[in-house]
Design a protein around this motif. Structure first.
Motif, PDB file in Angstrom:
ATOM      1  N   VAL A 181       0.854  -1.189   0.000  1.00 63.31           N
ATOM      2  CA  VAL A 181       0.000   0.000   0.000  1.00 63.31           C
ATOM      3  C   VAL A 181       0.889   1.238   0.000  1.00 63.31           C
ATOM      4  CG1 VAL A 181      -1.734   1.313   1.277  1.00 63.31           C
ATOM      5  CG2 VAL A 181      -1.850  -1.198   1.215  1.00 63.31           C
ATOM      6  N   LEU A 182       0.666   2.125  -0.978  1.00 61.11           N
ATOM      7  CA  LEU A 182       1.465   3.338  -1.094  1.00 61.11           C
ATOM      8  C   LEU A 182       0.697   4.549  -0.587  1.00 61.11           C
ATOM      9  CD1 LEU A 182       3.057   2.860  -4.636  1.00 61.11           C
ATOM     10  CD2 LEU A 182       3.885   2.046  -2.418  1.00 61.11           C
ATOM     11  N   LYS A 183       1.437   5.493  -0.022  1.00 63.63           N
ATOM     12  CA  LYS A 183       0.836   6.723   0.507  1.00 63.63           C
ATOM     13  C   LYS A 183       1.304   7.925  -0.310  1.00 63.63           C
ATOM     14  CE  LYS A 183       1.116   4.803   5.199  1.00 63.63           C
ATOM     15  NZ  LYS A 183       1.754   4.958   6.528  1.00 63.63           N
ATOM     16  N   SER A 224      13.167 -20.815 -11.806  1.00 60.69           N
ATOM     17  CA  SER A 224      14.264 -21.005 -10.858  1.00 60.69           C
ATOM     18  C   SER A 224      14.955 -19.679 -10.511  1.00 60.69           C
ATOM     19  CB  SER A 224      15.286 -21.982 -11.441  1.00 60.69           C
ATOM     20  OG  SER A 224      16.404 -22.103 -10.601  1.00 60.69           O
ATOM     21  N   VAL A 225      15.387 -18.939 -11.528  1.00 64.11           N
ATOM     22  CA  VAL A 225      16.150 -17.710 -11.301  1.00 64.11           C
ATOM     23  C   VAL A 225      15.230 -16.606 -10.778  1.00 64.11           C
ATOM     24  CG1 VAL A 225      17.479 -15.885 -12.435  1.00 64.11           C
ATOM     25  CG2 VAL A 225      17.891 -18.278 -13.007  1.00 64.11           C
ATOM     26  N   GLU A 226      15.707 -15.910  -9.730  1.00 60.27           N
ATOM     27  CA  GLU A 226      14.912 -14.856  -9.102  1.00 60.27           C
ATOM     28  C   GLU A 226      15.676 -13.530  -9.095  1.00 60.27           C
ATOM     29  OE1 GLU A 226      12.358 -17.695  -6.029  1.00 60.27           O
ATOM     30  OE2 GLU A 226      13.896 -16.343  -5.232  1.00 60.27           O
ATOM     31  N   LYS A 227      14.930 -12.457  -9.011  1.00 56.76           N
ATOM     32  CA  LYS A 227      15.498 -11.109  -8.916  1.00 56.76           C
ATOM     33  C   LYS A 227      14.741 -10.356  -7.830  1.00 56.76           C
ATOM     34  CE  LYS A 227      17.756  -8.533 -11.504  1.00 56.76           C
ATOM     35  NZ  LYS A 227      19.134  -7.971 -11.472  1.00 56.76           N
ATOM     36  N   THR A 228      15.498  -9.762  -6.887  1.00 56.64           N
ATOM     37  CA  THR A 228      14.894  -9.020  -5.786  1.00 56.64           C
ATOM     38  C   THR A 228      15.284  -7.547  -5.876  1.00 56.64           C
ATOM     39  OG1 THR A 228      14.988 -10.960  -4.349  1.00 56.64           O
ATOM     40  CG2 THR A 228      14.676  -8.831  -3.279  1.00 56.64           C
ATOM     41  N   PHE A 229      14.288  -6.669  -5.763  1.00 55.23           N
ATOM     42  CA  PHE A 229      14.498  -5.232  -5.794  1.00 55.23           C
ATOM     43  C   PHE A 229      14.236  -4.640  -4.414  1.00 55.23           C
ATOM     44  CE2 PHE A 229      13.020  -6.435 -10.037  1.00 55.23           C
ATOM     45  CZ  PHE A 229      13.984  -5.866 -10.858  1.00 55.23           C
ATOM     46  N   SER A 230      15.103  -3.701  -4.010  1.00 50.37           N
ATOM     47  CA  SER A 230      14.895  -2.941  -2.777  1.00 50.37           C
ATOM     48  C   SER A 230      14.436  -1.540  -3.174  1.00 50.37           C
ATOM     49  CB  SER A 230      16.190  -2.872  -1.966  1.00 50.37           C
ATOM     50  OG  SER A 230      16.025  -2.054  -0.836  1.00 50.37           O
ATOM     51  N   LEU A 231      13.207  -1.158  -2.759  1.00 53.26           N
ATOM     52  CA  LEU A 231      12.581   0.048  -3.287  1.00 53.26           C
ATOM     53  C   LEU A 231      12.012   0.943  -2.195  1.00 53.26           C
ATOM     54  CD1 LEU A 231      10.437  -1.703  -6.063  1.00 53.26           C
ATOM     55  CD2 LEU A 231      12.710  -0.680  -6.364  1.00 53.26           C
ATOM     56  N   ALA A 232      11.828   2.209  -2.552  1.00 57.58           N
ATOM     57  CA  ALA A 232      11.026   3.153  -1.776  1.00 57.58           C
ATOM     58  C   ALA A 232      10.097   3.829  -2.766  1.00 57.58           C
ATOM     59  CB  ALA A 232      11.902   4.182  -1.080  1.00 57.58           C
ATOM     60  N   ALA A 233       8.807   3.943  -2.407  1.00 57.03           N
ATOM     61  CA  ALA A 233       7.860   4.486  -3.368  1.00 57.03           C
ATOM     62  C   ALA A 233       6.741   5.247  -2.670  1.00 57.03           C
ATOM     63  CB  ALA A 233       7.264   3.359  -4.218  1.00 57.03           C
ATOM     64  N   LYS A 234       6.159   6.193  -3.407  1.00 53.85           N
ATOM     65  CA  LYS A 234       4.959   6.885  -2.942  1.00 53.85           C
ATOM     66  C   LYS A 234       4.173   7.372  -4.148  1.00 53.85           C
ATOM     67  CE  LYS A 234       6.674  11.643  -2.375  1.00 53.85           C
ATOM     68  NZ  LYS A 234       6.785  12.772  -1.419  1.00 53.85           N
ATOM     69  N   VAL A 235       2.881   7.627  -3.944  1.00 53.41           N
ATOM     70  CA  VAL A 235       2.050   8.189  -5.009  1.00 53.41           C
ATOM     71  C   VAL A 235       2.012   9.700  -4.859  1.00 53.41           C
ATOM     72  CG1 VAL A 235       0.633   6.140  -5.338  1.00 53.41           C
ATOM     73  CG2 VAL A 235      -0.020   7.821  -3.611  1.00 53.41           C
ATOM     74  N   LYS A 236       1.673  10.387  -5.948  1.00 52.59           N
ATOM     75  CA  LYS A 236       1.596  11.844  -5.868  1.00 52.59           C
ATOM     76  C   LYS A 236       0.296  12.312  -5.222  1.00 52.59           C
ATOM     77  CE  LYS A 236       4.846  13.191  -9.422  1.00 52.59           C
ATOM     78  NZ  LYS A 236       5.117  14.041 -10.592  1.00 52.59           N
ATOM     79  N   GLU A 274       6.481   8.336  -7.426  1.00 57.97           N
ATOM     80  CA  GLU A 274       7.933   8.301  -7.494  1.00 57.97           C
ATOM     81  C   GLU A 274       8.432   6.985  -6.917  1.00 57.97           C
ATOM     82  OE1 GLU A 274       9.102  11.635  -5.177  1.00 57.97           O
ATOM     83  OE2 GLU A 274       8.670  13.106  -6.746  1.00 57.97           O
ATOM     84  N   CYS A 275       9.543   6.513  -7.462  1.00 57.46           N
ATOM     85  CA  CYS A 275      10.132   5.270  -6.945  1.00 57.46           C
ATOM     86  C   CYS A 275      11.648   5.408  -6.921  1.00 57.46           C
ATOM     87  CB  CYS A 275       9.724   4.076  -7.806  1.00 57.46           C
ATOM     88  SG  CYS A 275       9.943   2.477  -6.979  1.00 57.46           S
ATOM     89  N   TYR A 276      12.230   4.951  -5.829  1.00 59.10           N
ATOM     90  CA  TYR A 276      13.691   4.978  -5.659  1.00 59.10           C
ATOM     91  C   TYR A 276      14.178   3.537  -5.572  1.00 59.10           C
ATOM     92  CZ  TYR A 276      18.320   6.280  -3.888  1.00 59.10           C
ATOM     93  OH  TYR A 276      19.669   6.454  -3.737  1.00 59.10           O
ATOM     94  N   LYS A 277      15.207   3.224  -6.348  1.00 58.28           N
ATOM     95  CA  LYS A 277      15.778   1.868  -6.325  1.00 58.28           C
ATOM     96  C   LYS A 277      17.078   1.895  -5.528  1.00 58.28           C
ATOM     97  CE  LYS A 277      15.782  -0.676 -10.140  1.00 58.28           C
ATOM     98  NZ  LYS A 277      16.211  -1.198 -11.461  1.00 58.28           N
ATOM     99  N   PHE A 278      17.044   1.262  -4.342  1.00 56.65           N
ATOM    100  CA  PHE A 278      18.268   1.172  -3.539  1.00 56.65           C
ATOM    101  C   PHE A 278      19.254   0.188  -4.151  1.00 56.65           C
ATOM    102  CE2 PHE A 278      15.110   2.613  -0.400  1.00 56.65           C
ATOM    103  CZ  PHE A 278      15.790   3.682   0.153  1.00 56.65           C
ATOM    104  N   GLY A 279      18.721  -0.892  -4.688  1.00 59.01           N
ATOM    105  CA  GLY A 279      19.589  -1.901  -5.276  1.00 59.01           C
ATOM    106  C   GLY A 279      18.777  -3.090  -5.742  1.00 59.01           C
ATOM    107  N   GLU A 280      19.482  -4.070  -6.300  1.00 54.36           N
ATOM    108  CA  GLU A 280      18.827  -5.297  -6.740  1.00 54.36           C
ATOM    109  C   GLU A 280      19.807  -6.455  -6.668  1.00 54.36           C
ATOM    110  OE1 GLU A 280      18.667  -5.126 -11.441  1.00 54.36           O
ATOM    111  OE2 GLU A 280      18.058  -3.191 -10.602  1.00 54.36           O
ATOM    112  N   LEU A 281      19.262  -7.641  -6.519  1.00 57.37           N
ATOM    113  CA  LEU A 281      20.067  -8.857  -6.402  1.00 57.37           C
ATOM    114  C   LEU A 281      19.457  -9.937  -7.284  1.00 57.37           C
ATOM    115  CD1 LEU A 281      22.499  -9.984  -4.734  1.00 57.37           C
ATOM    116  CD2 LEU A 281      20.795 -10.998  -3.227  1.00 57.37           C
TER     117      LEU A 281
END
Length: 295
Positions: free
Chosen positions: A79-81, A99-111, A119-126
């Motif tokens: 749920v985004l605020k 089998s293969v997976e991808k994980t994203f670390s995010l921060a997001a909010k709606v306008k 807006e969405c911010y990508k801290f990183g991915e694995l």
């Protein structure tokens, strides 16, 4: 009198799929379709739910080894605020190999509530962001694989000076390995003794820039890139002093070095493969001829 015709800078938007697929970490991006205004549960009121559509990523599984569709398997009901960012992980899995997976670390909010933009911010991915490095390039640089991947991570994060320094170090450390592969191809295609001697003298030269300069015009035609010697291209890029360049210029040079190295590794591999196939074919035909003569 104030200027009434001032034009505000237009905000550039990406879709959430484009953001996840192709945006490097550490970037805040405006998203056109970040949320759906809907109920999280059947009986709950409507709210902003983070969208997690199918995305296309490279899958390195043996059954895939290419671009495949990935589907979200967790983090699809955040749920985004509009008042503050939400911090969360989103995990995707390859729909083909499962089998293969991808994980994203995010921060997001709606306008704003009921609106899909945000807006969405990508801290990183694995695994880490970026297209896969060709196995042929990894084979060419050999022992400096980890150094090269550090440079690739710097490049992915927009760290131009770091990427340039790592790539230069790799080429400098492995220049003899690269030259020896070039000599191997040159010998197999019947290069002139003069050109072979030039390449061998480049191997013996201990000064990095000078060795590249020696070998720049002794490349077999099959290894030329659009008619240009890859060694000459590398020499041109790597002879630039890092302190005389901006970070953006270093980033551009680093990307060029990586691309030329990758193309050289492909051409070396193809040239050696063609020669191996030809040798095998000749051996088969000669054996067949010998057997026929004995009869």
């Amino acid at each position: 009198m104030s200027n009434q015709s001032e034009v505000k800078e237009e905000i550039e938007y990406k879709t959430i799929a484009e953001f996840l697929e192709s945006t490097p970490p550490n970037q805040l991006i405006h998203i056109s379709d970040i949320a759906d205004w809907k109920s999280k549960y059947a009986s709950s009121p409507r709210t902003n739910i983070m969208r997690t559509p199918e995305i296309q990523l490279h899958c390195d599984h043996d059954n895939c080894n290419g671009t495949r569709f990935f589907r979200c398997i967790s983090g699809s009901s955040e749920v985004l605020k509009s008042t503050d960012y939400e911090f969360f992980y989103v995990k995707y899995r390859c729909s083909n190999c499962q089998s293969v997976e991808k994980t994203f670390s995010l921060a997001a909010k709606v306008k704003a509530d009921t609106k899909p933009t945000g807006e969405c911010y990508k801290f990183g991915e694995l695994p880490t962001y970026g297209p896969p490095v060709s196995p042929k390039l990894i084979k060419l640089i050999g022992p400096d694989r980890d150094e090269f991947l550090k440079g690739r991570r710097c490049e992915n994060q927009g760290l131009g000076v770091g990427a340039f320094i790592y790539y230069r170090r790799v080429v400098e450390n492995q220049k003899n390995r690269i030259f020896n592969d070039i000599i191997k191809v040159s010998e197999r295609i019947g290069a002139t003794p003069d050109k072979l001697n030039i390449l061998r003298s480049a191997v013996k030269e201990t000064q990095f820039s000078k060795s590249l300069d020696i070998a720049k015009d002794a490349m077999p035609e099959s290894l030329l890139i659009n008619g240009h010697s890859p060694i000459l291209l590398l020499h041109s890029a790597l002879s630039e002093g890092v302190h005389a360049q901006t970070d953006e210029q270093c980033l551009e040079l680093a990307g060029s070095v990586r691309i030329v190295l990758g193309e050289l590794s492909e051409r070396l591999s193809q040239a050696l493969k063609n020669e191996a196939e030809l040798t095998k074919a000749l051996s088969t035909l000669m054996n067949k001829k010998s057997t026929a003569l004995k009869k």
